[in-house]
Design a protein around this motif. Structure first.
Motif, PDB file in Angstrom:
ATOM      1  N   ALA A 283     -15.349  24.562  75.667  1.00  0.00           N
ATOM      2  CA  ALA A 283     -16.445  24.112  74.824  1.00  0.00           C
ATOM      3  C   ALA A 283     -15.901  23.242  73.700  1.00  0.00           C
ATOM      4  O   ALA A 283     -14.816  23.501  73.173  1.00  0.00           O
ATOM      5  CB  ALA A 283     -17.207  25.311  74.254  1.00  0.00           C
ATOM      6  N   HIS A 284     -16.653  22.222  73.364  1.00  0.00           N
ATOM      7  CA  HIS A 284     -16.271  21.315  72.276  1.00  0.00           C
ATOM      8  C   HIS A 284     -17.396  21.311  71.243  1.00  0.00           C
ATOM      9  O   HIS A 284     -18.549  21.015  71.562  1.00  0.00           O
ATOM     10  CB  HIS A 284     -16.041  19.908  72.814  1.00  0.00           C
ATOM     11  CG  HIS A 284     -15.757  18.895  71.751  1.00  0.00           C
ATOM     12  ND1 HIS A 284     -14.720  19.022  70.852  1.00  0.00           N
ATOM     13  CD2 HIS A 284     -16.391  17.732  71.416  1.00  0.00           C
ATOM     14  CE1 HIS A 284     -14.709  17.997  70.035  1.00  0.00           C
ATOM     15  NE2 HIS A 284     -15.718  17.195  70.355  1.00  0.00           N
ATOM     16  N   VAL A 285     -17.052  21.652  70.006  1.00  0.00           N
ATOM     17  CA  VAL A 285     -18.033  21.746  68.927  1.00  0.00           C
ATOM     18  C   VAL A 285     -18.072  20.432  68.154  1.00  0.00           C
ATOM     19  O   VAL A 285     -17.027  19.912  67.728  1.00  0.00           O
ATOM     20  CB  VAL A 285     -17.687  22.911  67.975  1.00  0.00           C
ATOM     21  CG1 VAL A 285     -18.692  22.963  66.822  1.00  0.00           C
ATOM     22  CG2 VAL A 285     -17.687  24.231  68.735  1.00  0.00           C
ATOM     23  N   ILE A 286     -19.279  19.929  67.962  1.00  0.00           N
ATOM     24  CA  ILE A 286     -19.493  18.723  67.152  1.00  0.00           C
ATOM     25  C   ILE A 286     -20.353  19.113  65.956  1.00  0.00           C
ATOM     26  O   ILE A 286     -21.511  19.528  66.124  1.00  0.00           O
ATOM     27  CB  ILE A 286     -20.205  17.620  67.964  1.00  0.00           C
ATOM     28  CG1 ILE A 286     -19.380  17.249  69.208  1.00  0.00           C
ATOM     29  CG2 ILE A 286     -20.480  16.400  67.095  1.00  0.00           C
ATOM     30  CD1 ILE A 286     -20.114  16.335  70.166  1.00  0.00           C
ATOM     31  N   ASP A 287     -19.787  19.021  64.757  1.00  0.00           N
ATOM     32  CA  ASP A 287     -20.541  19.276  63.529  1.00  0.00           C
ATOM     33  C   ASP A 287     -20.910  17.921  62.929  1.00  0.00           C
ATOM     34  O   ASP A 287     -20.049  17.184  62.424  1.00  0.00           O
ATOM     35  CB  ASP A 287     -19.711  20.093  62.539  1.00  0.00           C
ATOM     36  CG  ASP A 287     -19.627  21.556  62.934  1.00  0.00           C
ATOM     37  OD1 ASP A 287     -20.674  22.107  63.311  1.00  0.00           O
ATOM     38  OD2 ASP A 287     -18.527  22.130  62.883  1.00  0.00           O
ATOM     39  N   LEU A 288     -22.190  17.596  63.004  1.00  0.00           N
ATOM     40  CA  LEU A 288     -22.648  16.297  62.536  1.00  0.00           C
ATOM     41  C   LEU A 288     -22.716  16.276  61.008  1.00  0.00           C
ATOM     42  O   LEU A 288     -23.106  17.267  60.381  1.00  0.00           O
ATOM     43  CB  LEU A 288     -24.022  15.987  63.132  1.00  0.00           C
ATOM     44  CG  LEU A 288     -24.029  15.873  64.665  1.00  0.00           C
ATOM     45  CD1 LEU A 288     -25.452  15.808  65.188  1.00  0.00           C
ATOM     46  CD2 LEU A 288     -23.248  14.641  65.103  1.00  0.00           C
ATOM     47  N   PRO A 289     -22.374  15.155  60.408  1.00  0.00           N
ATOM     48  CA  PRO A 289     -22.362  15.096  58.933  1.00  0.00           C
ATOM     49  C   PRO A 289     -23.763  14.986  58.354  1.00  0.00           C
ATOM     50  O   PRO A 289     -24.698  14.516  59.003  1.00  0.00           O
ATOM     51  CB  PRO A 289     -21.552  13.819  58.659  1.00  0.00           C
ATOM     52  CG  PRO A 289     -21.762  12.957  59.859  1.00  0.00           C
ATOM     53  CD  PRO A 289     -21.862  13.918  61.020  1.00  0.00           C
ATOM     54  N   ARG A 290     -23.851  15.425  57.097  1.00  0.00           N
ATOM     55  CA  ARG A 290     -25.076  15.233  56.330  1.00  0.00           C
ATOM     56  C   ARG A 290     -24.954  13.930  55.531  1.00  0.00           C
ATOM     57  O   ARG A 290     -23.856  13.469  55.247  1.00  0.00           O
ATOM     58  CB  ARG A 290     -25.280  16.419  55.394  1.00  0.00           C
ATOM     59  CG  ARG A 290     -25.460  17.734  56.125  1.00  0.00           C
ATOM     60  CD  ARG A 290     -25.497  18.908  55.163  1.00  0.00           C
ATOM     61  NE  ARG A 290     -25.616  20.175  55.872  1.00  0.00           N
ATOM     62  CZ  ARG A 290     -25.551  21.359  55.278  1.00  0.00           C
ATOM     63  NH1 ARG A 290     -25.356  21.430  53.974  1.00  0.00           N
ATOM     64  NH2 ARG A 290     -25.667  22.461  56.008  1.00  0.00           N
ATOM     65  N   PRO A 291     -26.086  13.364  55.125  1.00  0.00           N
ATOM     66  CA  PRO A 291     -26.011  12.102  54.363  1.00  0.00           C
ATOM     67  C   PRO A 291     -25.338  12.312  53.006  1.00  0.00           C
ATOM     68  O   PRO A 291     -25.512  13.344  52.362  1.00  0.00           O
ATOM     69  CB  PRO A 291     -27.473  11.694  54.217  1.00  0.00           C
ATOM     70  CG  PRO A 291     -28.253  12.947  54.404  1.00  0.00           C
ATOM     71  CD  PRO A 291     -27.471  13.772  55.384  1.00  0.00           C
ATOM     72  N   HIS A 292     -24.568  11.327  52.605  1.00  0.00           N
ATOM     73  CA  HIS A 292     -23.845  11.420  51.333  1.00  0.00           C
ATOM     74  C   HIS A 292     -24.771  11.125  50.148  1.00  0.00           C
ATOM     75  O   HIS A 292     -24.623  11.689  49.065  1.00  0.00           O
ATOM     76  CB  HIS A 292     -22.668  10.451  51.348  1.00  0.00           C
ATOM     77  CG  HIS A 292     -21.876  10.429  50.089  1.00  0.00           C
ATOM     78  ND1 HIS A 292     -21.210  11.530  49.592  1.00  0.00           N
ATOM     79  CD2 HIS A 292     -21.661   9.421  49.189  1.00  0.00           C
ATOM     80  CE1 HIS A 292     -20.606  11.222  48.457  1.00  0.00           C
ATOM     81  NE2 HIS A 292     -20.867   9.939  48.191  1.00  0.00           N
ATOM     82  N   ARG A 293     -25.729  10.213  50.355  1.00  0.00           N
ATOM     83  CA  ARG A 293     -26.609   9.808  49.277  1.00  0.00           C
ATOM     84  C   ARG A 293     -28.031  10.243  49.566  1.00  0.00           C
ATOM     85  O   ARG A 293     -28.485  10.216  50.701  1.00  0.00           O
ATOM     86  CB  ARG A 293     -26.576   8.283  49.095  1.00  0.00           C
ATOM     87  CG  ARG A 293     -25.213   7.739  48.678  1.00  0.00           C
ATOM     88  CD  ARG A 293     -25.273   6.238  48.592  1.00  0.00           C
ATOM     89  NE  ARG A 293     -23.982   5.681  48.203  1.00  0.00           N
ATOM     90  CZ  ARG A 293     -23.729   4.382  48.133  1.00  0.00           C
ATOM     91  NH1 ARG A 293     -24.694   3.509  48.431  1.00  0.00           N
ATOM     92  NH2 ARG A 293     -22.537   3.951  47.776  1.00  0.00           N
ATOM     93  N   ALA A 294     -28.738  10.636  48.511  1.00  0.00           N
ATOM     94  CA  ALA A 294     -30.146  10.989  48.654  1.00  0.00           C
ATOM     95  C   ALA A 294     -30.922   9.765  49.138  1.00  0.00           C
ATOM     96  O   ALA A 294     -30.660   8.628  48.724  1.00  0.00           O
ATOM     97  CB  ALA A 294     -30.698  11.468  47.308  1.00  0.00           C
ATOM     98  N   GLY A 295     -31.833  10.023  50.025  1.00  0.00           N
ATOM     99  CA  GLY A 295     -32.663   8.952  50.552  1.00  0.00           C
ATOM    100  C   GLY A 295     -32.095   8.290  51.780  1.00  0.00           C
ATOM    101  O   GLY A 295     -32.785   7.496  52.431  1.00  0.00           O
ATOM    102  N   THR A 296     -30.820   8.581  52.079  1.00  0.00           N
ATOM    103  CA  THR A 296     -30.225   8.023  53.286  1.00  0.00           C
ATOM    104  C   THR A 296     -30.711   8.801  54.502  1.00  0.00           C
ATOM    105  O   THR A 296     -30.698  10.027  54.501  1.00  0.00           O
ATOM    106  CB  THR A 296     -28.691   8.098  53.219  1.00  0.00           C
ATOM    107  OG1 THR A 296     -28.249   7.380  52.072  1.00  0.00           O
ATOM    108  CG2 THR A 296     -28.072   7.503  54.479  1.00  0.00           C
TER     109      THR A 296
END
Length: 520
Positions: free
Chosen positions: A79-92
């Motif tokens: 299994a390969h886990v991918i943790d997707l990033p959250r936006p760095h700036r509000a509104g993005t």
């Protein structure tokens, strides 16, 4: 207090496709699990399976490219886990905004039933400590593949109970959602089989200072009563009265007195009437709750795992309870001879002559060959009192079986080819592998060579084939009906986690026997 009959992780089925799944959001689903497989053998790359392309479209990313960048090859059990990033700036806004941020790519290998079981186990291990997990891995598979995946998931989710006071290990995910079209009967069968295996594992893993013969008998009586089964427990006084010389001798050196337990299930029809013509299957399980070897004491290193020498009893108890829960058409009785093989002034000795339940006398050649003595009593009792149509005994009986077959196969002996074929076929479906061994008549003299008794529990001089000789000894007590003996000394315990098999007690044999009951 050692816990048994614990709740399994929840598995639910939800129809539909990932493309239009209305609850695929971070508030309701924590992890999305997507199936992939290796591409055709002549080509490199990965092959997306059911739902993976839909997910790529909804997430707006190339999942295959991410997997290949990580050298993920889609083998079963990986299994390969991918943790997707959250936006760095509000509104993005990112393409996956609002969707679960953890994606697991799950390898299905070539998609065999065995591969699906491995994949399910890998999923269980990679999603520990999570909430709701959703997968499309089985949405288009056959019932057999779906059952194997769910079994693998539940078996891989197992962790032994603990009395430790430290931080507990992460629990399995709270819920697994199987998205797509599924055979609910296959899912239910997987849950039932895994539940029985968990019970056998819990009982076998219990420390011997807790799981003595009386404790195991009490657990069997409680579980049997909860299922409405017929339970009978013989204590030491009853065993003396009725002439169970083998069980009494083996238990004579212990401060914990032996027991003999029978747990019986009788099928009824829809009107509640007993099914009169049901075949009677008797399962006998070796229940040595701790084995020092007796006066022929084991080396210290060999003694460490001997709390698991009652795995056979745990397996047959779990099987009769599973038969009742599945409403098997067969009458099933589990017989549990329970004793602790210890050392003190009352211990039985080499050269003692014992009289067993059916009157057979046995010269003791080795007090560490105690399992065949308690099984002989129980088999003789089953033949004389229970009128079986089929008898199967299950035991961690000989080191010779491990030497011959290694840790992953049980040795199978059978007096009847049809019964052997049934068990071999069940083993093929469940992945609990067996190898049929011969009942070599030329070795019979090793059992019958005593000058002072009818039989010896071990030969005076080694003839080799220790597992075969033990089976030949048991055959004297097995009766005329079809009989099979499963020596599970190897696969009953594992030294490390591997796919659906955990470190410690494995519960090997429960799923095999439940499947065989379906095929008889």
């Amino acid at each position: 207090m050692w816990r048994t009959e614990r709740a399994l992780p929840e598995v639910v089925v939800a129809p539909g496709r990932l493309a239009d799944c209305t609850f695929l959001n971070a508030d309701e689903v924590e992890v999305v699990v997507l199936p992939v497989a290796p591409g055709p053998e002549e080509e490199d790359g990965l092959e997306p399976r059911h739902g993976t392309i839909d997910a790529a479209v909804r997430y707006g990313i190339d999942l295959a490219e991410l997997a290949e960048r990580a050298d993920f090859d889609g083998k079963a059990g990986e299994a390969h886990v991918i943790d997707l990033p959250r936006p760095h700036r509000a509104g993005t806004s990112l393409p996956w905004a609002g969707l679960p941020e953890r994606v697991v790519l799950l390898g299905l290998g070539r998609g065999t039933v065995g591969d699906m079981r491995k994949a399910g186990a890998a999923l269980a291990r990679r999603t520990r400590g999570r909430g709701r997990v959703l997968t499309t891995a089985t949405g288009t598979d056959t019932p057999a593949h779906q059952r194997a995946f769910v079994e693998g998931y539940l078996l891989g989710a197992y962790r032994s109970p603990t009395q430790g006071t430290g931080e507990p290990a992460p629990a399995p995910a709270e819920q697994l959602v199987l998205l797509g079209s599924h055979d609910e009967a296959a899912v239910e069968a997987a849950v039932l089989a895994a539940r029985g295996t968990w019970l056998a594992r819990d009982l076998t893993n219990a420390p011997a200072n807790i799981a003595n013969p009386a404790w195991v008998a009490d657990v069997a009586a409680r579980l049997g009563a909860e299922e409405g089964l017929e339970v009978e427990v013989r204590d030491a006084a009853a065993l003396r009265r009725d002439g169970f010389g083998g069980i009494l001798a083996v238990g004579s050196g212990s401060g914990s007195e032996p027991r003999l337990v029978t747990v019986g299930y009788t099928p009824v029809d829809d009107a509640g009437n007993v099914v009169a013509d049901a075949r009677h299957v008797v399962l006998v399980g070796k229940g040595i709750t701790y084995d020092t070897g007796g006066i022929d004491v084991k080396p210290r290193t060999s003694m460490v795992t001997m709390k698991t020498d009652m795995a056979g009893a745990a397996v047959v108890l779990a099987t009769v309870i599973g038969a009742a829960r599945s409403r098997s058409p067969h009458r099933v009785t589990a017989v549990l001879p329970l004793a602790e093989n210890h050392v003190d002034g009352a211990s039985y000795r080499p050269a003692d002559v014992l009289r067993l339940y059916d009157g057979t006398t046995v010269e003791v050649g080795n007090t560490d060959a105690e399992g065949r003595l308690v099984l002989a009593d129980a088999l003789a009792y089953a033949g004389k009192q229970l009128s079986p149509d089929v008898v199967v005994d299950v035991a961690t009986l000989t080191g010779a079986a491990i030497l011959g077959l290694g840790p992953h196969h049980a040795a199978l002996y059978a007096s009847d080819d049809a019964l052997a074929t049934t068990l071999e076929s069940a083993a093929g479906r469940t992945g609990e592998r067996v190898w049929r061994m011969p009942l070599v008549e030329d070795y019979e003299s090793a059992v019958t060579s005593s000058a002072v008794a009818d039989l010896r529990n071990v030969p005076a001089e080694s003839v080799g084939g220790g597992s075969i000789v033990a089976a030949l000894f048991l055959q004297h007590f097995a009766g005329e009906q079809p009989w099979a003996h499963l020596d599970i000394a190897g696969p009953s315990i594992a030294d490390k986690d591997k796919h659906e098999v955990p470190a410690g007690a494995t519960g090997f044999g429960v799923r095999l026997l439940l499947d065989a009951l379906d095929q008889l």
